[in-house]
Design a protein around this motif. Sequence first.
Motif, mmCIF file in Angstrom:
data_model
loop_
_atom_site.group_PDB
_atom_site.id
_atom_site.type_symbol
_atom_site.label_atom_id
_atom_site.label_comp_id
_atom_site.label_asym_id
_atom_site.label_seq_id
_atom_site.Cartn_x
_atom_site.Cartn_y
_atom_site.Cartn_z
ATOM 1 N N UNK A 25 0.825 -1.212 0.000
ATOM 2 C CA UNK A 25 0.000 0.000 0.000
ATOM 3 C C UNK A 25 0.860 1.263 0.000
ATOM 4 N N UNK A 26 2.003 1.200 0.671
ATOM 5 C CA UNK A 26 2.912 2.347 0.674
ATOM 6 C C UNK A 26 3.415 2.623 -0.752
ATOM 7 N N UNK A 33 1.821 10.201 -5.407
ATOM 8 C CA UNK A 33 2.241 11.485 -4.841
ATOM 9 C C UNK A 33 1.989 11.658 -3.359
ATOM 10 N N UNK A 34 1.850 10.569 -2.628
ATOM 11 C CA UNK A 34 1.557 10.644 -1.201
ATOM 12 C C UNK A 34 2.697 11.274 -0.414
ATOM 13 N N UNK A 35 2.315 11.815 0.735
ATOM 14 C CA UNK A 35 3.300 12.322 1.689
ATOM 15 C C UNK A 35 3.276 11.418 2.919
ATOM 16 N N UNK A 103 -0.603 9.994 3.336
ATOM 17 C CA UNK A 103 -1.801 10.624 2.788
ATOM 18 C C UNK A 103 -1.590 10.877 1.301
ATOM 19 N N UNK A 104 -2.539 10.387 0.509
ATOM 20 C CA UNK A 104 -2.523 10.623 -0.933
ATOM 21 C C UNK A 104 -3.352 11.881 -1.196
ATOM 22 N N UNK A 164 -1.711 15.637 9.269
ATOM 23 C CA UNK A 164 -1.354 15.231 7.901
ATOM 24 C C UNK A 164 -2.550 15.370 6.966
ATOM 25 N N UNK A 165 -3.720 14.978 7.420
ATOM 26 C CA UNK A 165 -4.922 15.117 6.599
ATOM 27 C C UNK A 165 -5.280 16.587 6.382
#
Length: 181
Positions: A25-26, A33-35, A103-104, A164-165
Amino acid sequence: MIWYATLVAAVAAERVAELVVARGNERWSLARGATVSGQGHYPAMVALHTGLLAGCLVEVWLADRPFQPVLGWPMLGVLAASQALRWWCIGTLGPRWNTRVIVVPGLPLVTGGPYRLLRHPNYVAVVAEGVALPLVHTAWVTAAAFTVLNAVLLGVRVRCENEALAACPGPALAAARDAGS
């Protein structure tokens, strides 16, 4: 003791399965582009959860904790329910579920499955497991220590996830801000 060690080993194997899912999933998230946030508390989380598994076995063995059916059987039920809830969370979040805070951007918050009832249902599963697994075999010191340390860690973790969200552009931003107010 052998059956309890087998139970703890099964939970450990389940944790390894979680890590395999999380790793895939990572990769999925980073490709979109997730952080990643909260790297500082992640090693403490891994250590605490590893300590839970080890503490269960060590306390039962060193303190000669007996299996008390009146406590052990209900706790085994709670443990099974916590695993079911955890995998319901994993299934509901799909490739967005992770052991890390990832978070994507642009994706809306998930509000289905157990997330329609609770903001952080996976942590309910973690708390229940942290109490139930040790108490299956009356390892009350391990249950108490994990509960206290986990409460501190979850305070950090939930704050990290919410931040983060809230920092993420897109549909998740407004929902995270609304949930925080």
